[in-house]
Write a protein that holds these residues in place. Structure first.
Motif, PDB file in Angstrom:
ATOM      1  N   ALA A   1     -31.550 -28.516  23.245  1.00 57.15           N
ATOM      2  CA  ALA A   1     -31.546 -27.222  22.557  1.00 57.15           C
ATOM      3  C   ALA A   1     -32.350 -27.305  21.267  1.00 57.15           C
ATOM      4  N   PHE A   2     -32.219 -28.413  20.558  1.00 57.07           N
ATOM      5  CA  PHE A   2     -33.021 -28.596  19.348  1.00 57.07           C
ATOM      6  C   PHE A   2     -34.478 -28.900  19.685  1.00 57.07           C
ATOM      7  N   ASN A   3     -34.712 -29.565  20.810  1.00 55.65           N
ATOM      8  CA  ASN A   3     -36.067 -29.950  21.188  1.00 55.65           C
ATOM      9  C   ASN A   3     -36.955 -28.732  21.433  1.00 55.65           C
ATOM     10  N   VAL A   4     -36.400 -27.654  21.964  1.00 60.42           N
ATOM     11  CA  VAL A   4     -37.221 -26.472  22.249  1.00 60.42           C
ATOM     12  C   VAL A   4     -37.559 -25.679  20.986  1.00 60.42           C
ATOM     13  N   THR A   5     -37.064 -26.108  19.850  1.00 62.23           N
ATOM     14  CA  THR A   5     -37.376 -25.372  18.620  1.00 62.23           C
ATOM     15  C   THR A   5     -38.768 -25.676  18.091  1.00 62.23           C
ATOM     16  N   TYR A   6     -39.570 -26.468  18.825  1.00 58.03           N
ATOM     17  CA  TYR A   6     -40.944 -26.723  18.378  1.00 58.03           C
ATOM     18  C   TYR A   6     -41.721 -25.420  18.239  1.00 58.03           C
ATOM     19  N   ALA A   7     -41.402 -24.421  19.075  1.00 55.67           N
ATOM     20  CA  ALA A   7     -42.068 -23.118  18.947  1.00 55.67           C
ATOM     21  C   ALA A   7     -41.698 -22.450  17.624  1.00 55.67           C
ATOM     22  N   LEU A   8     -40.471 -22.623  17.209  1.00 54.12           N
ATOM     23  CA  LEU A   8     -40.024 -22.091  15.918  1.00 54.12           C
ATOM     24  C   LEU A   8     -40.781 -22.759  14.775  1.00 54.12           C
ATOM     25  N   TRP A   9     -40.937 -24.069  14.857  1.00 56.75           N
ATOM     26  CA  TRP A   9     -41.594 -24.814  13.781  1.00 56.75           C
ATOM     27  C   TRP A   9     -43.100 -24.585  13.740  1.00 56.75           C
ATOM     28  N   SER A  10     -43.645 -24.025  14.806  1.00 57.72           N
ATOM     29  CA  SER A  10     -45.089 -23.753  14.799  1.00 57.72           C
ATOM     30  C   SER A  10     -45.461 -22.703  13.763  1.00 57.72           C
ATOM     31  N   VAL A  11     -44.529 -21.831  13.405  1.00 53.98           N
ATOM     32  CA  VAL A  11     -44.838 -20.783  12.418  1.00 53.98           C
ATOM     33  C   VAL A  11     -45.043 -21.372  11.019  1.00 53.98           C
ATOM     34  N   PRO A  12     -44.064 -22.114  10.451  1.00 54.54           N
ATOM     35  CA  PRO A  12     -44.336 -22.661   9.118  1.00 54.54           C
ATOM     36  C   PRO A  12     -45.463 -23.692   9.112  1.00 54.54           C
ATOM     37  N   PHE A  13     -45.573 -24.490  10.188  1.00 51.76           N
ATOM     38  CA  PHE A  13     -46.655 -25.469  10.232  1.00 51.76           C
ATOM     39  C   PHE A  13     -48.010 -24.801  10.448  1.00 51.76           C
ATOM     40  N   GLY A  14     -48.024 -23.649  11.106  1.00 56.89           N
ATOM     41  CA  GLY A  14     -49.266 -22.887  11.238  1.00 56.89           C
ATOM     42  C   GLY A  14     -49.768 -22.418   9.886  1.00 56.89           C
ATOM     43  N   TYR A  15     -48.833 -21.924   9.058  1.00 55.66           N
ATOM     44  CA  TYR A  15     -49.224 -21.520   7.712  1.00 55.66           C
ATOM     45  C   TYR A  15     -49.642 -22.721   6.856  1.00 55.66           C
ATOM     46  N   LEU A  16     -48.971 -23.864   7.046  1.00 54.84           N
ATOM     47  CA  LEU A  16     -49.359 -25.081   6.330  1.00 54.84           C
ATOM     48  C   LEU A  16     -50.770 -25.517   6.739  1.00 54.84           C
ATOM     49  N   ALA A  17     -51.062 -25.482   8.037  1.00 55.07           N
ATOM     50  CA  ALA A  17     -52.404 -25.841   8.517  1.00 55.07           C
ATOM     51  C   ALA A  17     -53.442 -24.864   7.971  1.00 55.07           C
ATOM     52  N   ASN A  18     -53.072 -23.584   7.889  1.00 63.24           N
ATOM     53  CA  ASN A  18     -53.978 -22.582   7.322  1.00 63.24           C
ATOM     54  C   ASN A  18     -54.298 -22.916   5.869  1.00 63.24           C
ATOM     55  N   PHE A  19     -53.280 -23.341   5.121  1.00 62.89           N
ATOM     56  CA  PHE A  19     -53.482 -23.705   3.717  1.00 62.89           C
ATOM     57  C   PHE A  19     -54.370 -24.945   3.599  1.00 62.89           C
ATOM     58  N   ILE A  20     -54.095 -25.953   4.424  1.00 61.69           N
ATOM     59  CA  ILE A  20     -54.860 -27.202   4.357  1.00 61.69           C
ATOM     60  C   ILE A  20     -56.319 -26.966   4.738  1.00 61.69           C
TER      61      ILE A  20
ATOM     62  N   ARG B   1     -58.057 -24.331   4.414  1.00 63.27           N
ATOM     63  CA  ARG B   1     -58.747 -23.615   3.334  1.00 63.27           C
ATOM     64  C   ARG B   1     -59.201 -24.568   2.238  1.00 63.27           C
ATOM     65  N   LEU B   2     -58.458 -25.676   2.041  1.00 65.38           N
ATOM     66  CA  LEU B   2     -58.886 -26.672   1.060  1.00 65.38           C
ATOM     67  C   LEU B   2     -60.214 -27.298   1.467  1.00 65.38           C
ATOM     68  N   TYR B   3     -60.469 -27.376   2.776  1.00 63.53           N
ATOM     69  CA  TYR B   3     -61.727 -27.906   3.287  1.00 63.53           C
ATOM     70  C   TYR B   3     -62.811 -26.836   3.354  1.00 63.53           C
ATOM     71  N   GLY B   4     -62.456 -25.594   3.014  1.00 63.67           N
ATOM     72  CA  GLY B   4     -63.434 -24.518   3.082  1.00 63.67           C
ATOM     73  C   GLY B   4     -63.518 -23.877   4.452  1.00 63.67           C
ATOM     74  N   TRP B   5     -62.570 -24.196   5.338  1.00 63.37           N
ATOM     75  CA  TRP B   5     -62.566 -23.609   6.673  1.00 63.37           C
ATOM     76  C   TRP B   5     -61.640 -22.408   6.672  1.00 63.37           C
ATOM     77  N   GLU B   6     -61.773 -21.575   7.657  1.00 61.34           N
ATOM     78  CA  GLU B   6     -60.903 -20.404   7.790  1.00 61.34           C
ATOM     79  C   GLU B   6     -60.419 -20.343   9.224  1.00 61.34           C
ATOM     80  N   ASN B   7     -59.109 -20.525   9.437  1.00 63.38           N
ATOM     81  CA  ASN B   7     -58.621 -20.422  10.809  1.00 63.38           C
ATOM     82  C   ASN B   7     -57.887 -19.109  11.052  1.00 63.38           C
ATOM     83  N   GLY B   8     -57.543 -18.372  10.021  1.00 62.88           N
ATOM     84  CA  GLY B   8     -56.994 -17.029  10.170  1.00 62.88           C
ATOM     85  C   GLY B   8     -55.639 -16.963  10.844  1.00 62.88           C
ATOM     86  N   TYR B   9     -54.792 -17.969  10.690  1.00 66.33           N
ATOM     87  CA  TYR B   9     -53.475 -17.951  11.335  1.00 66.33           C
ATOM     88  C   TYR B   9     -52.578 -16.915  10.694  1.00 66.33           C
ATOM     89  N   THR B  10     -51.970 -16.075  11.501  1.00 68.75           N
ATOM     90  CA  THR B  10     -50.920 -15.158  11.053  1.00 68.75           C
ATOM     91  C   THR B  10     -49.860 -15.094  12.141  1.00 68.75           C
TER      92      THR B  10
END
Length: 190
Positions: A128-147, A149-158
């Motif tokens: 039950a906890f293992n399937v929460t990877y989809a849940l964690w994709s949201v905050p990690f998606g925003y973290l990847a978006n932030f990272i 941008r530090l490299y000057g890339w734009e991935n546009g995650y929302t």
């Protein structure tokens, strides 16, 4: 099946040893099937002589042949060594090494925690906890978006409304599987 078999096996051995055995054989099989598979497939499909043109996209998103400094098209011959060349080129690029290391650490820790969870709380609750990877994709998606941008890339995650509804459903489902709903309403004093 992996969770059930691993939990049964961890009745006899430590979770850290079980995950080491699993990851070692999984990595070895994946390594050889990927590297050798790419090489063998490329050789069989092309006869080892086809030349591919490398492509790049322009500002408008159109595919254009990649040109070298002299204006000549960059091409690649596909041979039996193509898989090995791709592998070794990964380890010569610092950015590739950095991202592979980040992915390896996050995946490795994820499996270590999952195997320890399987051993401590059992397969049903841990899955039950293992399937929460989809849940964690949201905050990690925003973290990847932030990272990026530090490299000057734009991935546009929302996160769209559908994704957020899915996160709520996953959270409620996990709670209902892990905890008896009747106990949620009548929590005892600690």
């Amino acid at each position: 099946m992996e969770g059930v078999i691993s939990t049964y096996g961890m009745d006899m051995i430590d979770p850290d040893i079980a995950i080491w055995i699993r990851e070692f054989f999984s990595g070895a099989i994946a390594f050889f099937t990927t590297v050798l598979g790419v090489s063998i497939f490329a050789t069989i499909a092309t006869g080892g002589v086809e030349i591919m043109t490398s492509w790049e996209t322009d500002a408008l998103g159109n595919l254009l042949p990649l040109l070298d400094d002299t204006g000549k098209e960059v091409t690649m011959t596909i041979t039996a060594l193509t898989g090995w060349k791709m592998l070794f080129s990964t380890f010569t690029d610092f950015n590739a090494i950095l991202w592979v290391a980040i992915a390896a650490c996050s995946g490795g820790f994820s499996y270590v925690f999952w195997y320890r969870g399987l051993n401590m709380i059992g397969t049903g609750r841990c899955m039950a906890f293992n399937v929460t990877y989809a849940l964690w994709s949201v905050p990690f998606g925003y973290l990847a978006n932030f990272i990026t941008r530090l490299y000057g890339w734009e991935n546009g995650y929302t996160a769209s409304g559908t994704i957020l509804i899915g996160v709520v459903i996953i959270t409620i489902g996990t709670i209902l599987v892990v905890v008896n709903p009747k106990e949620l309403l009548h929590m005892r004093d600690v």
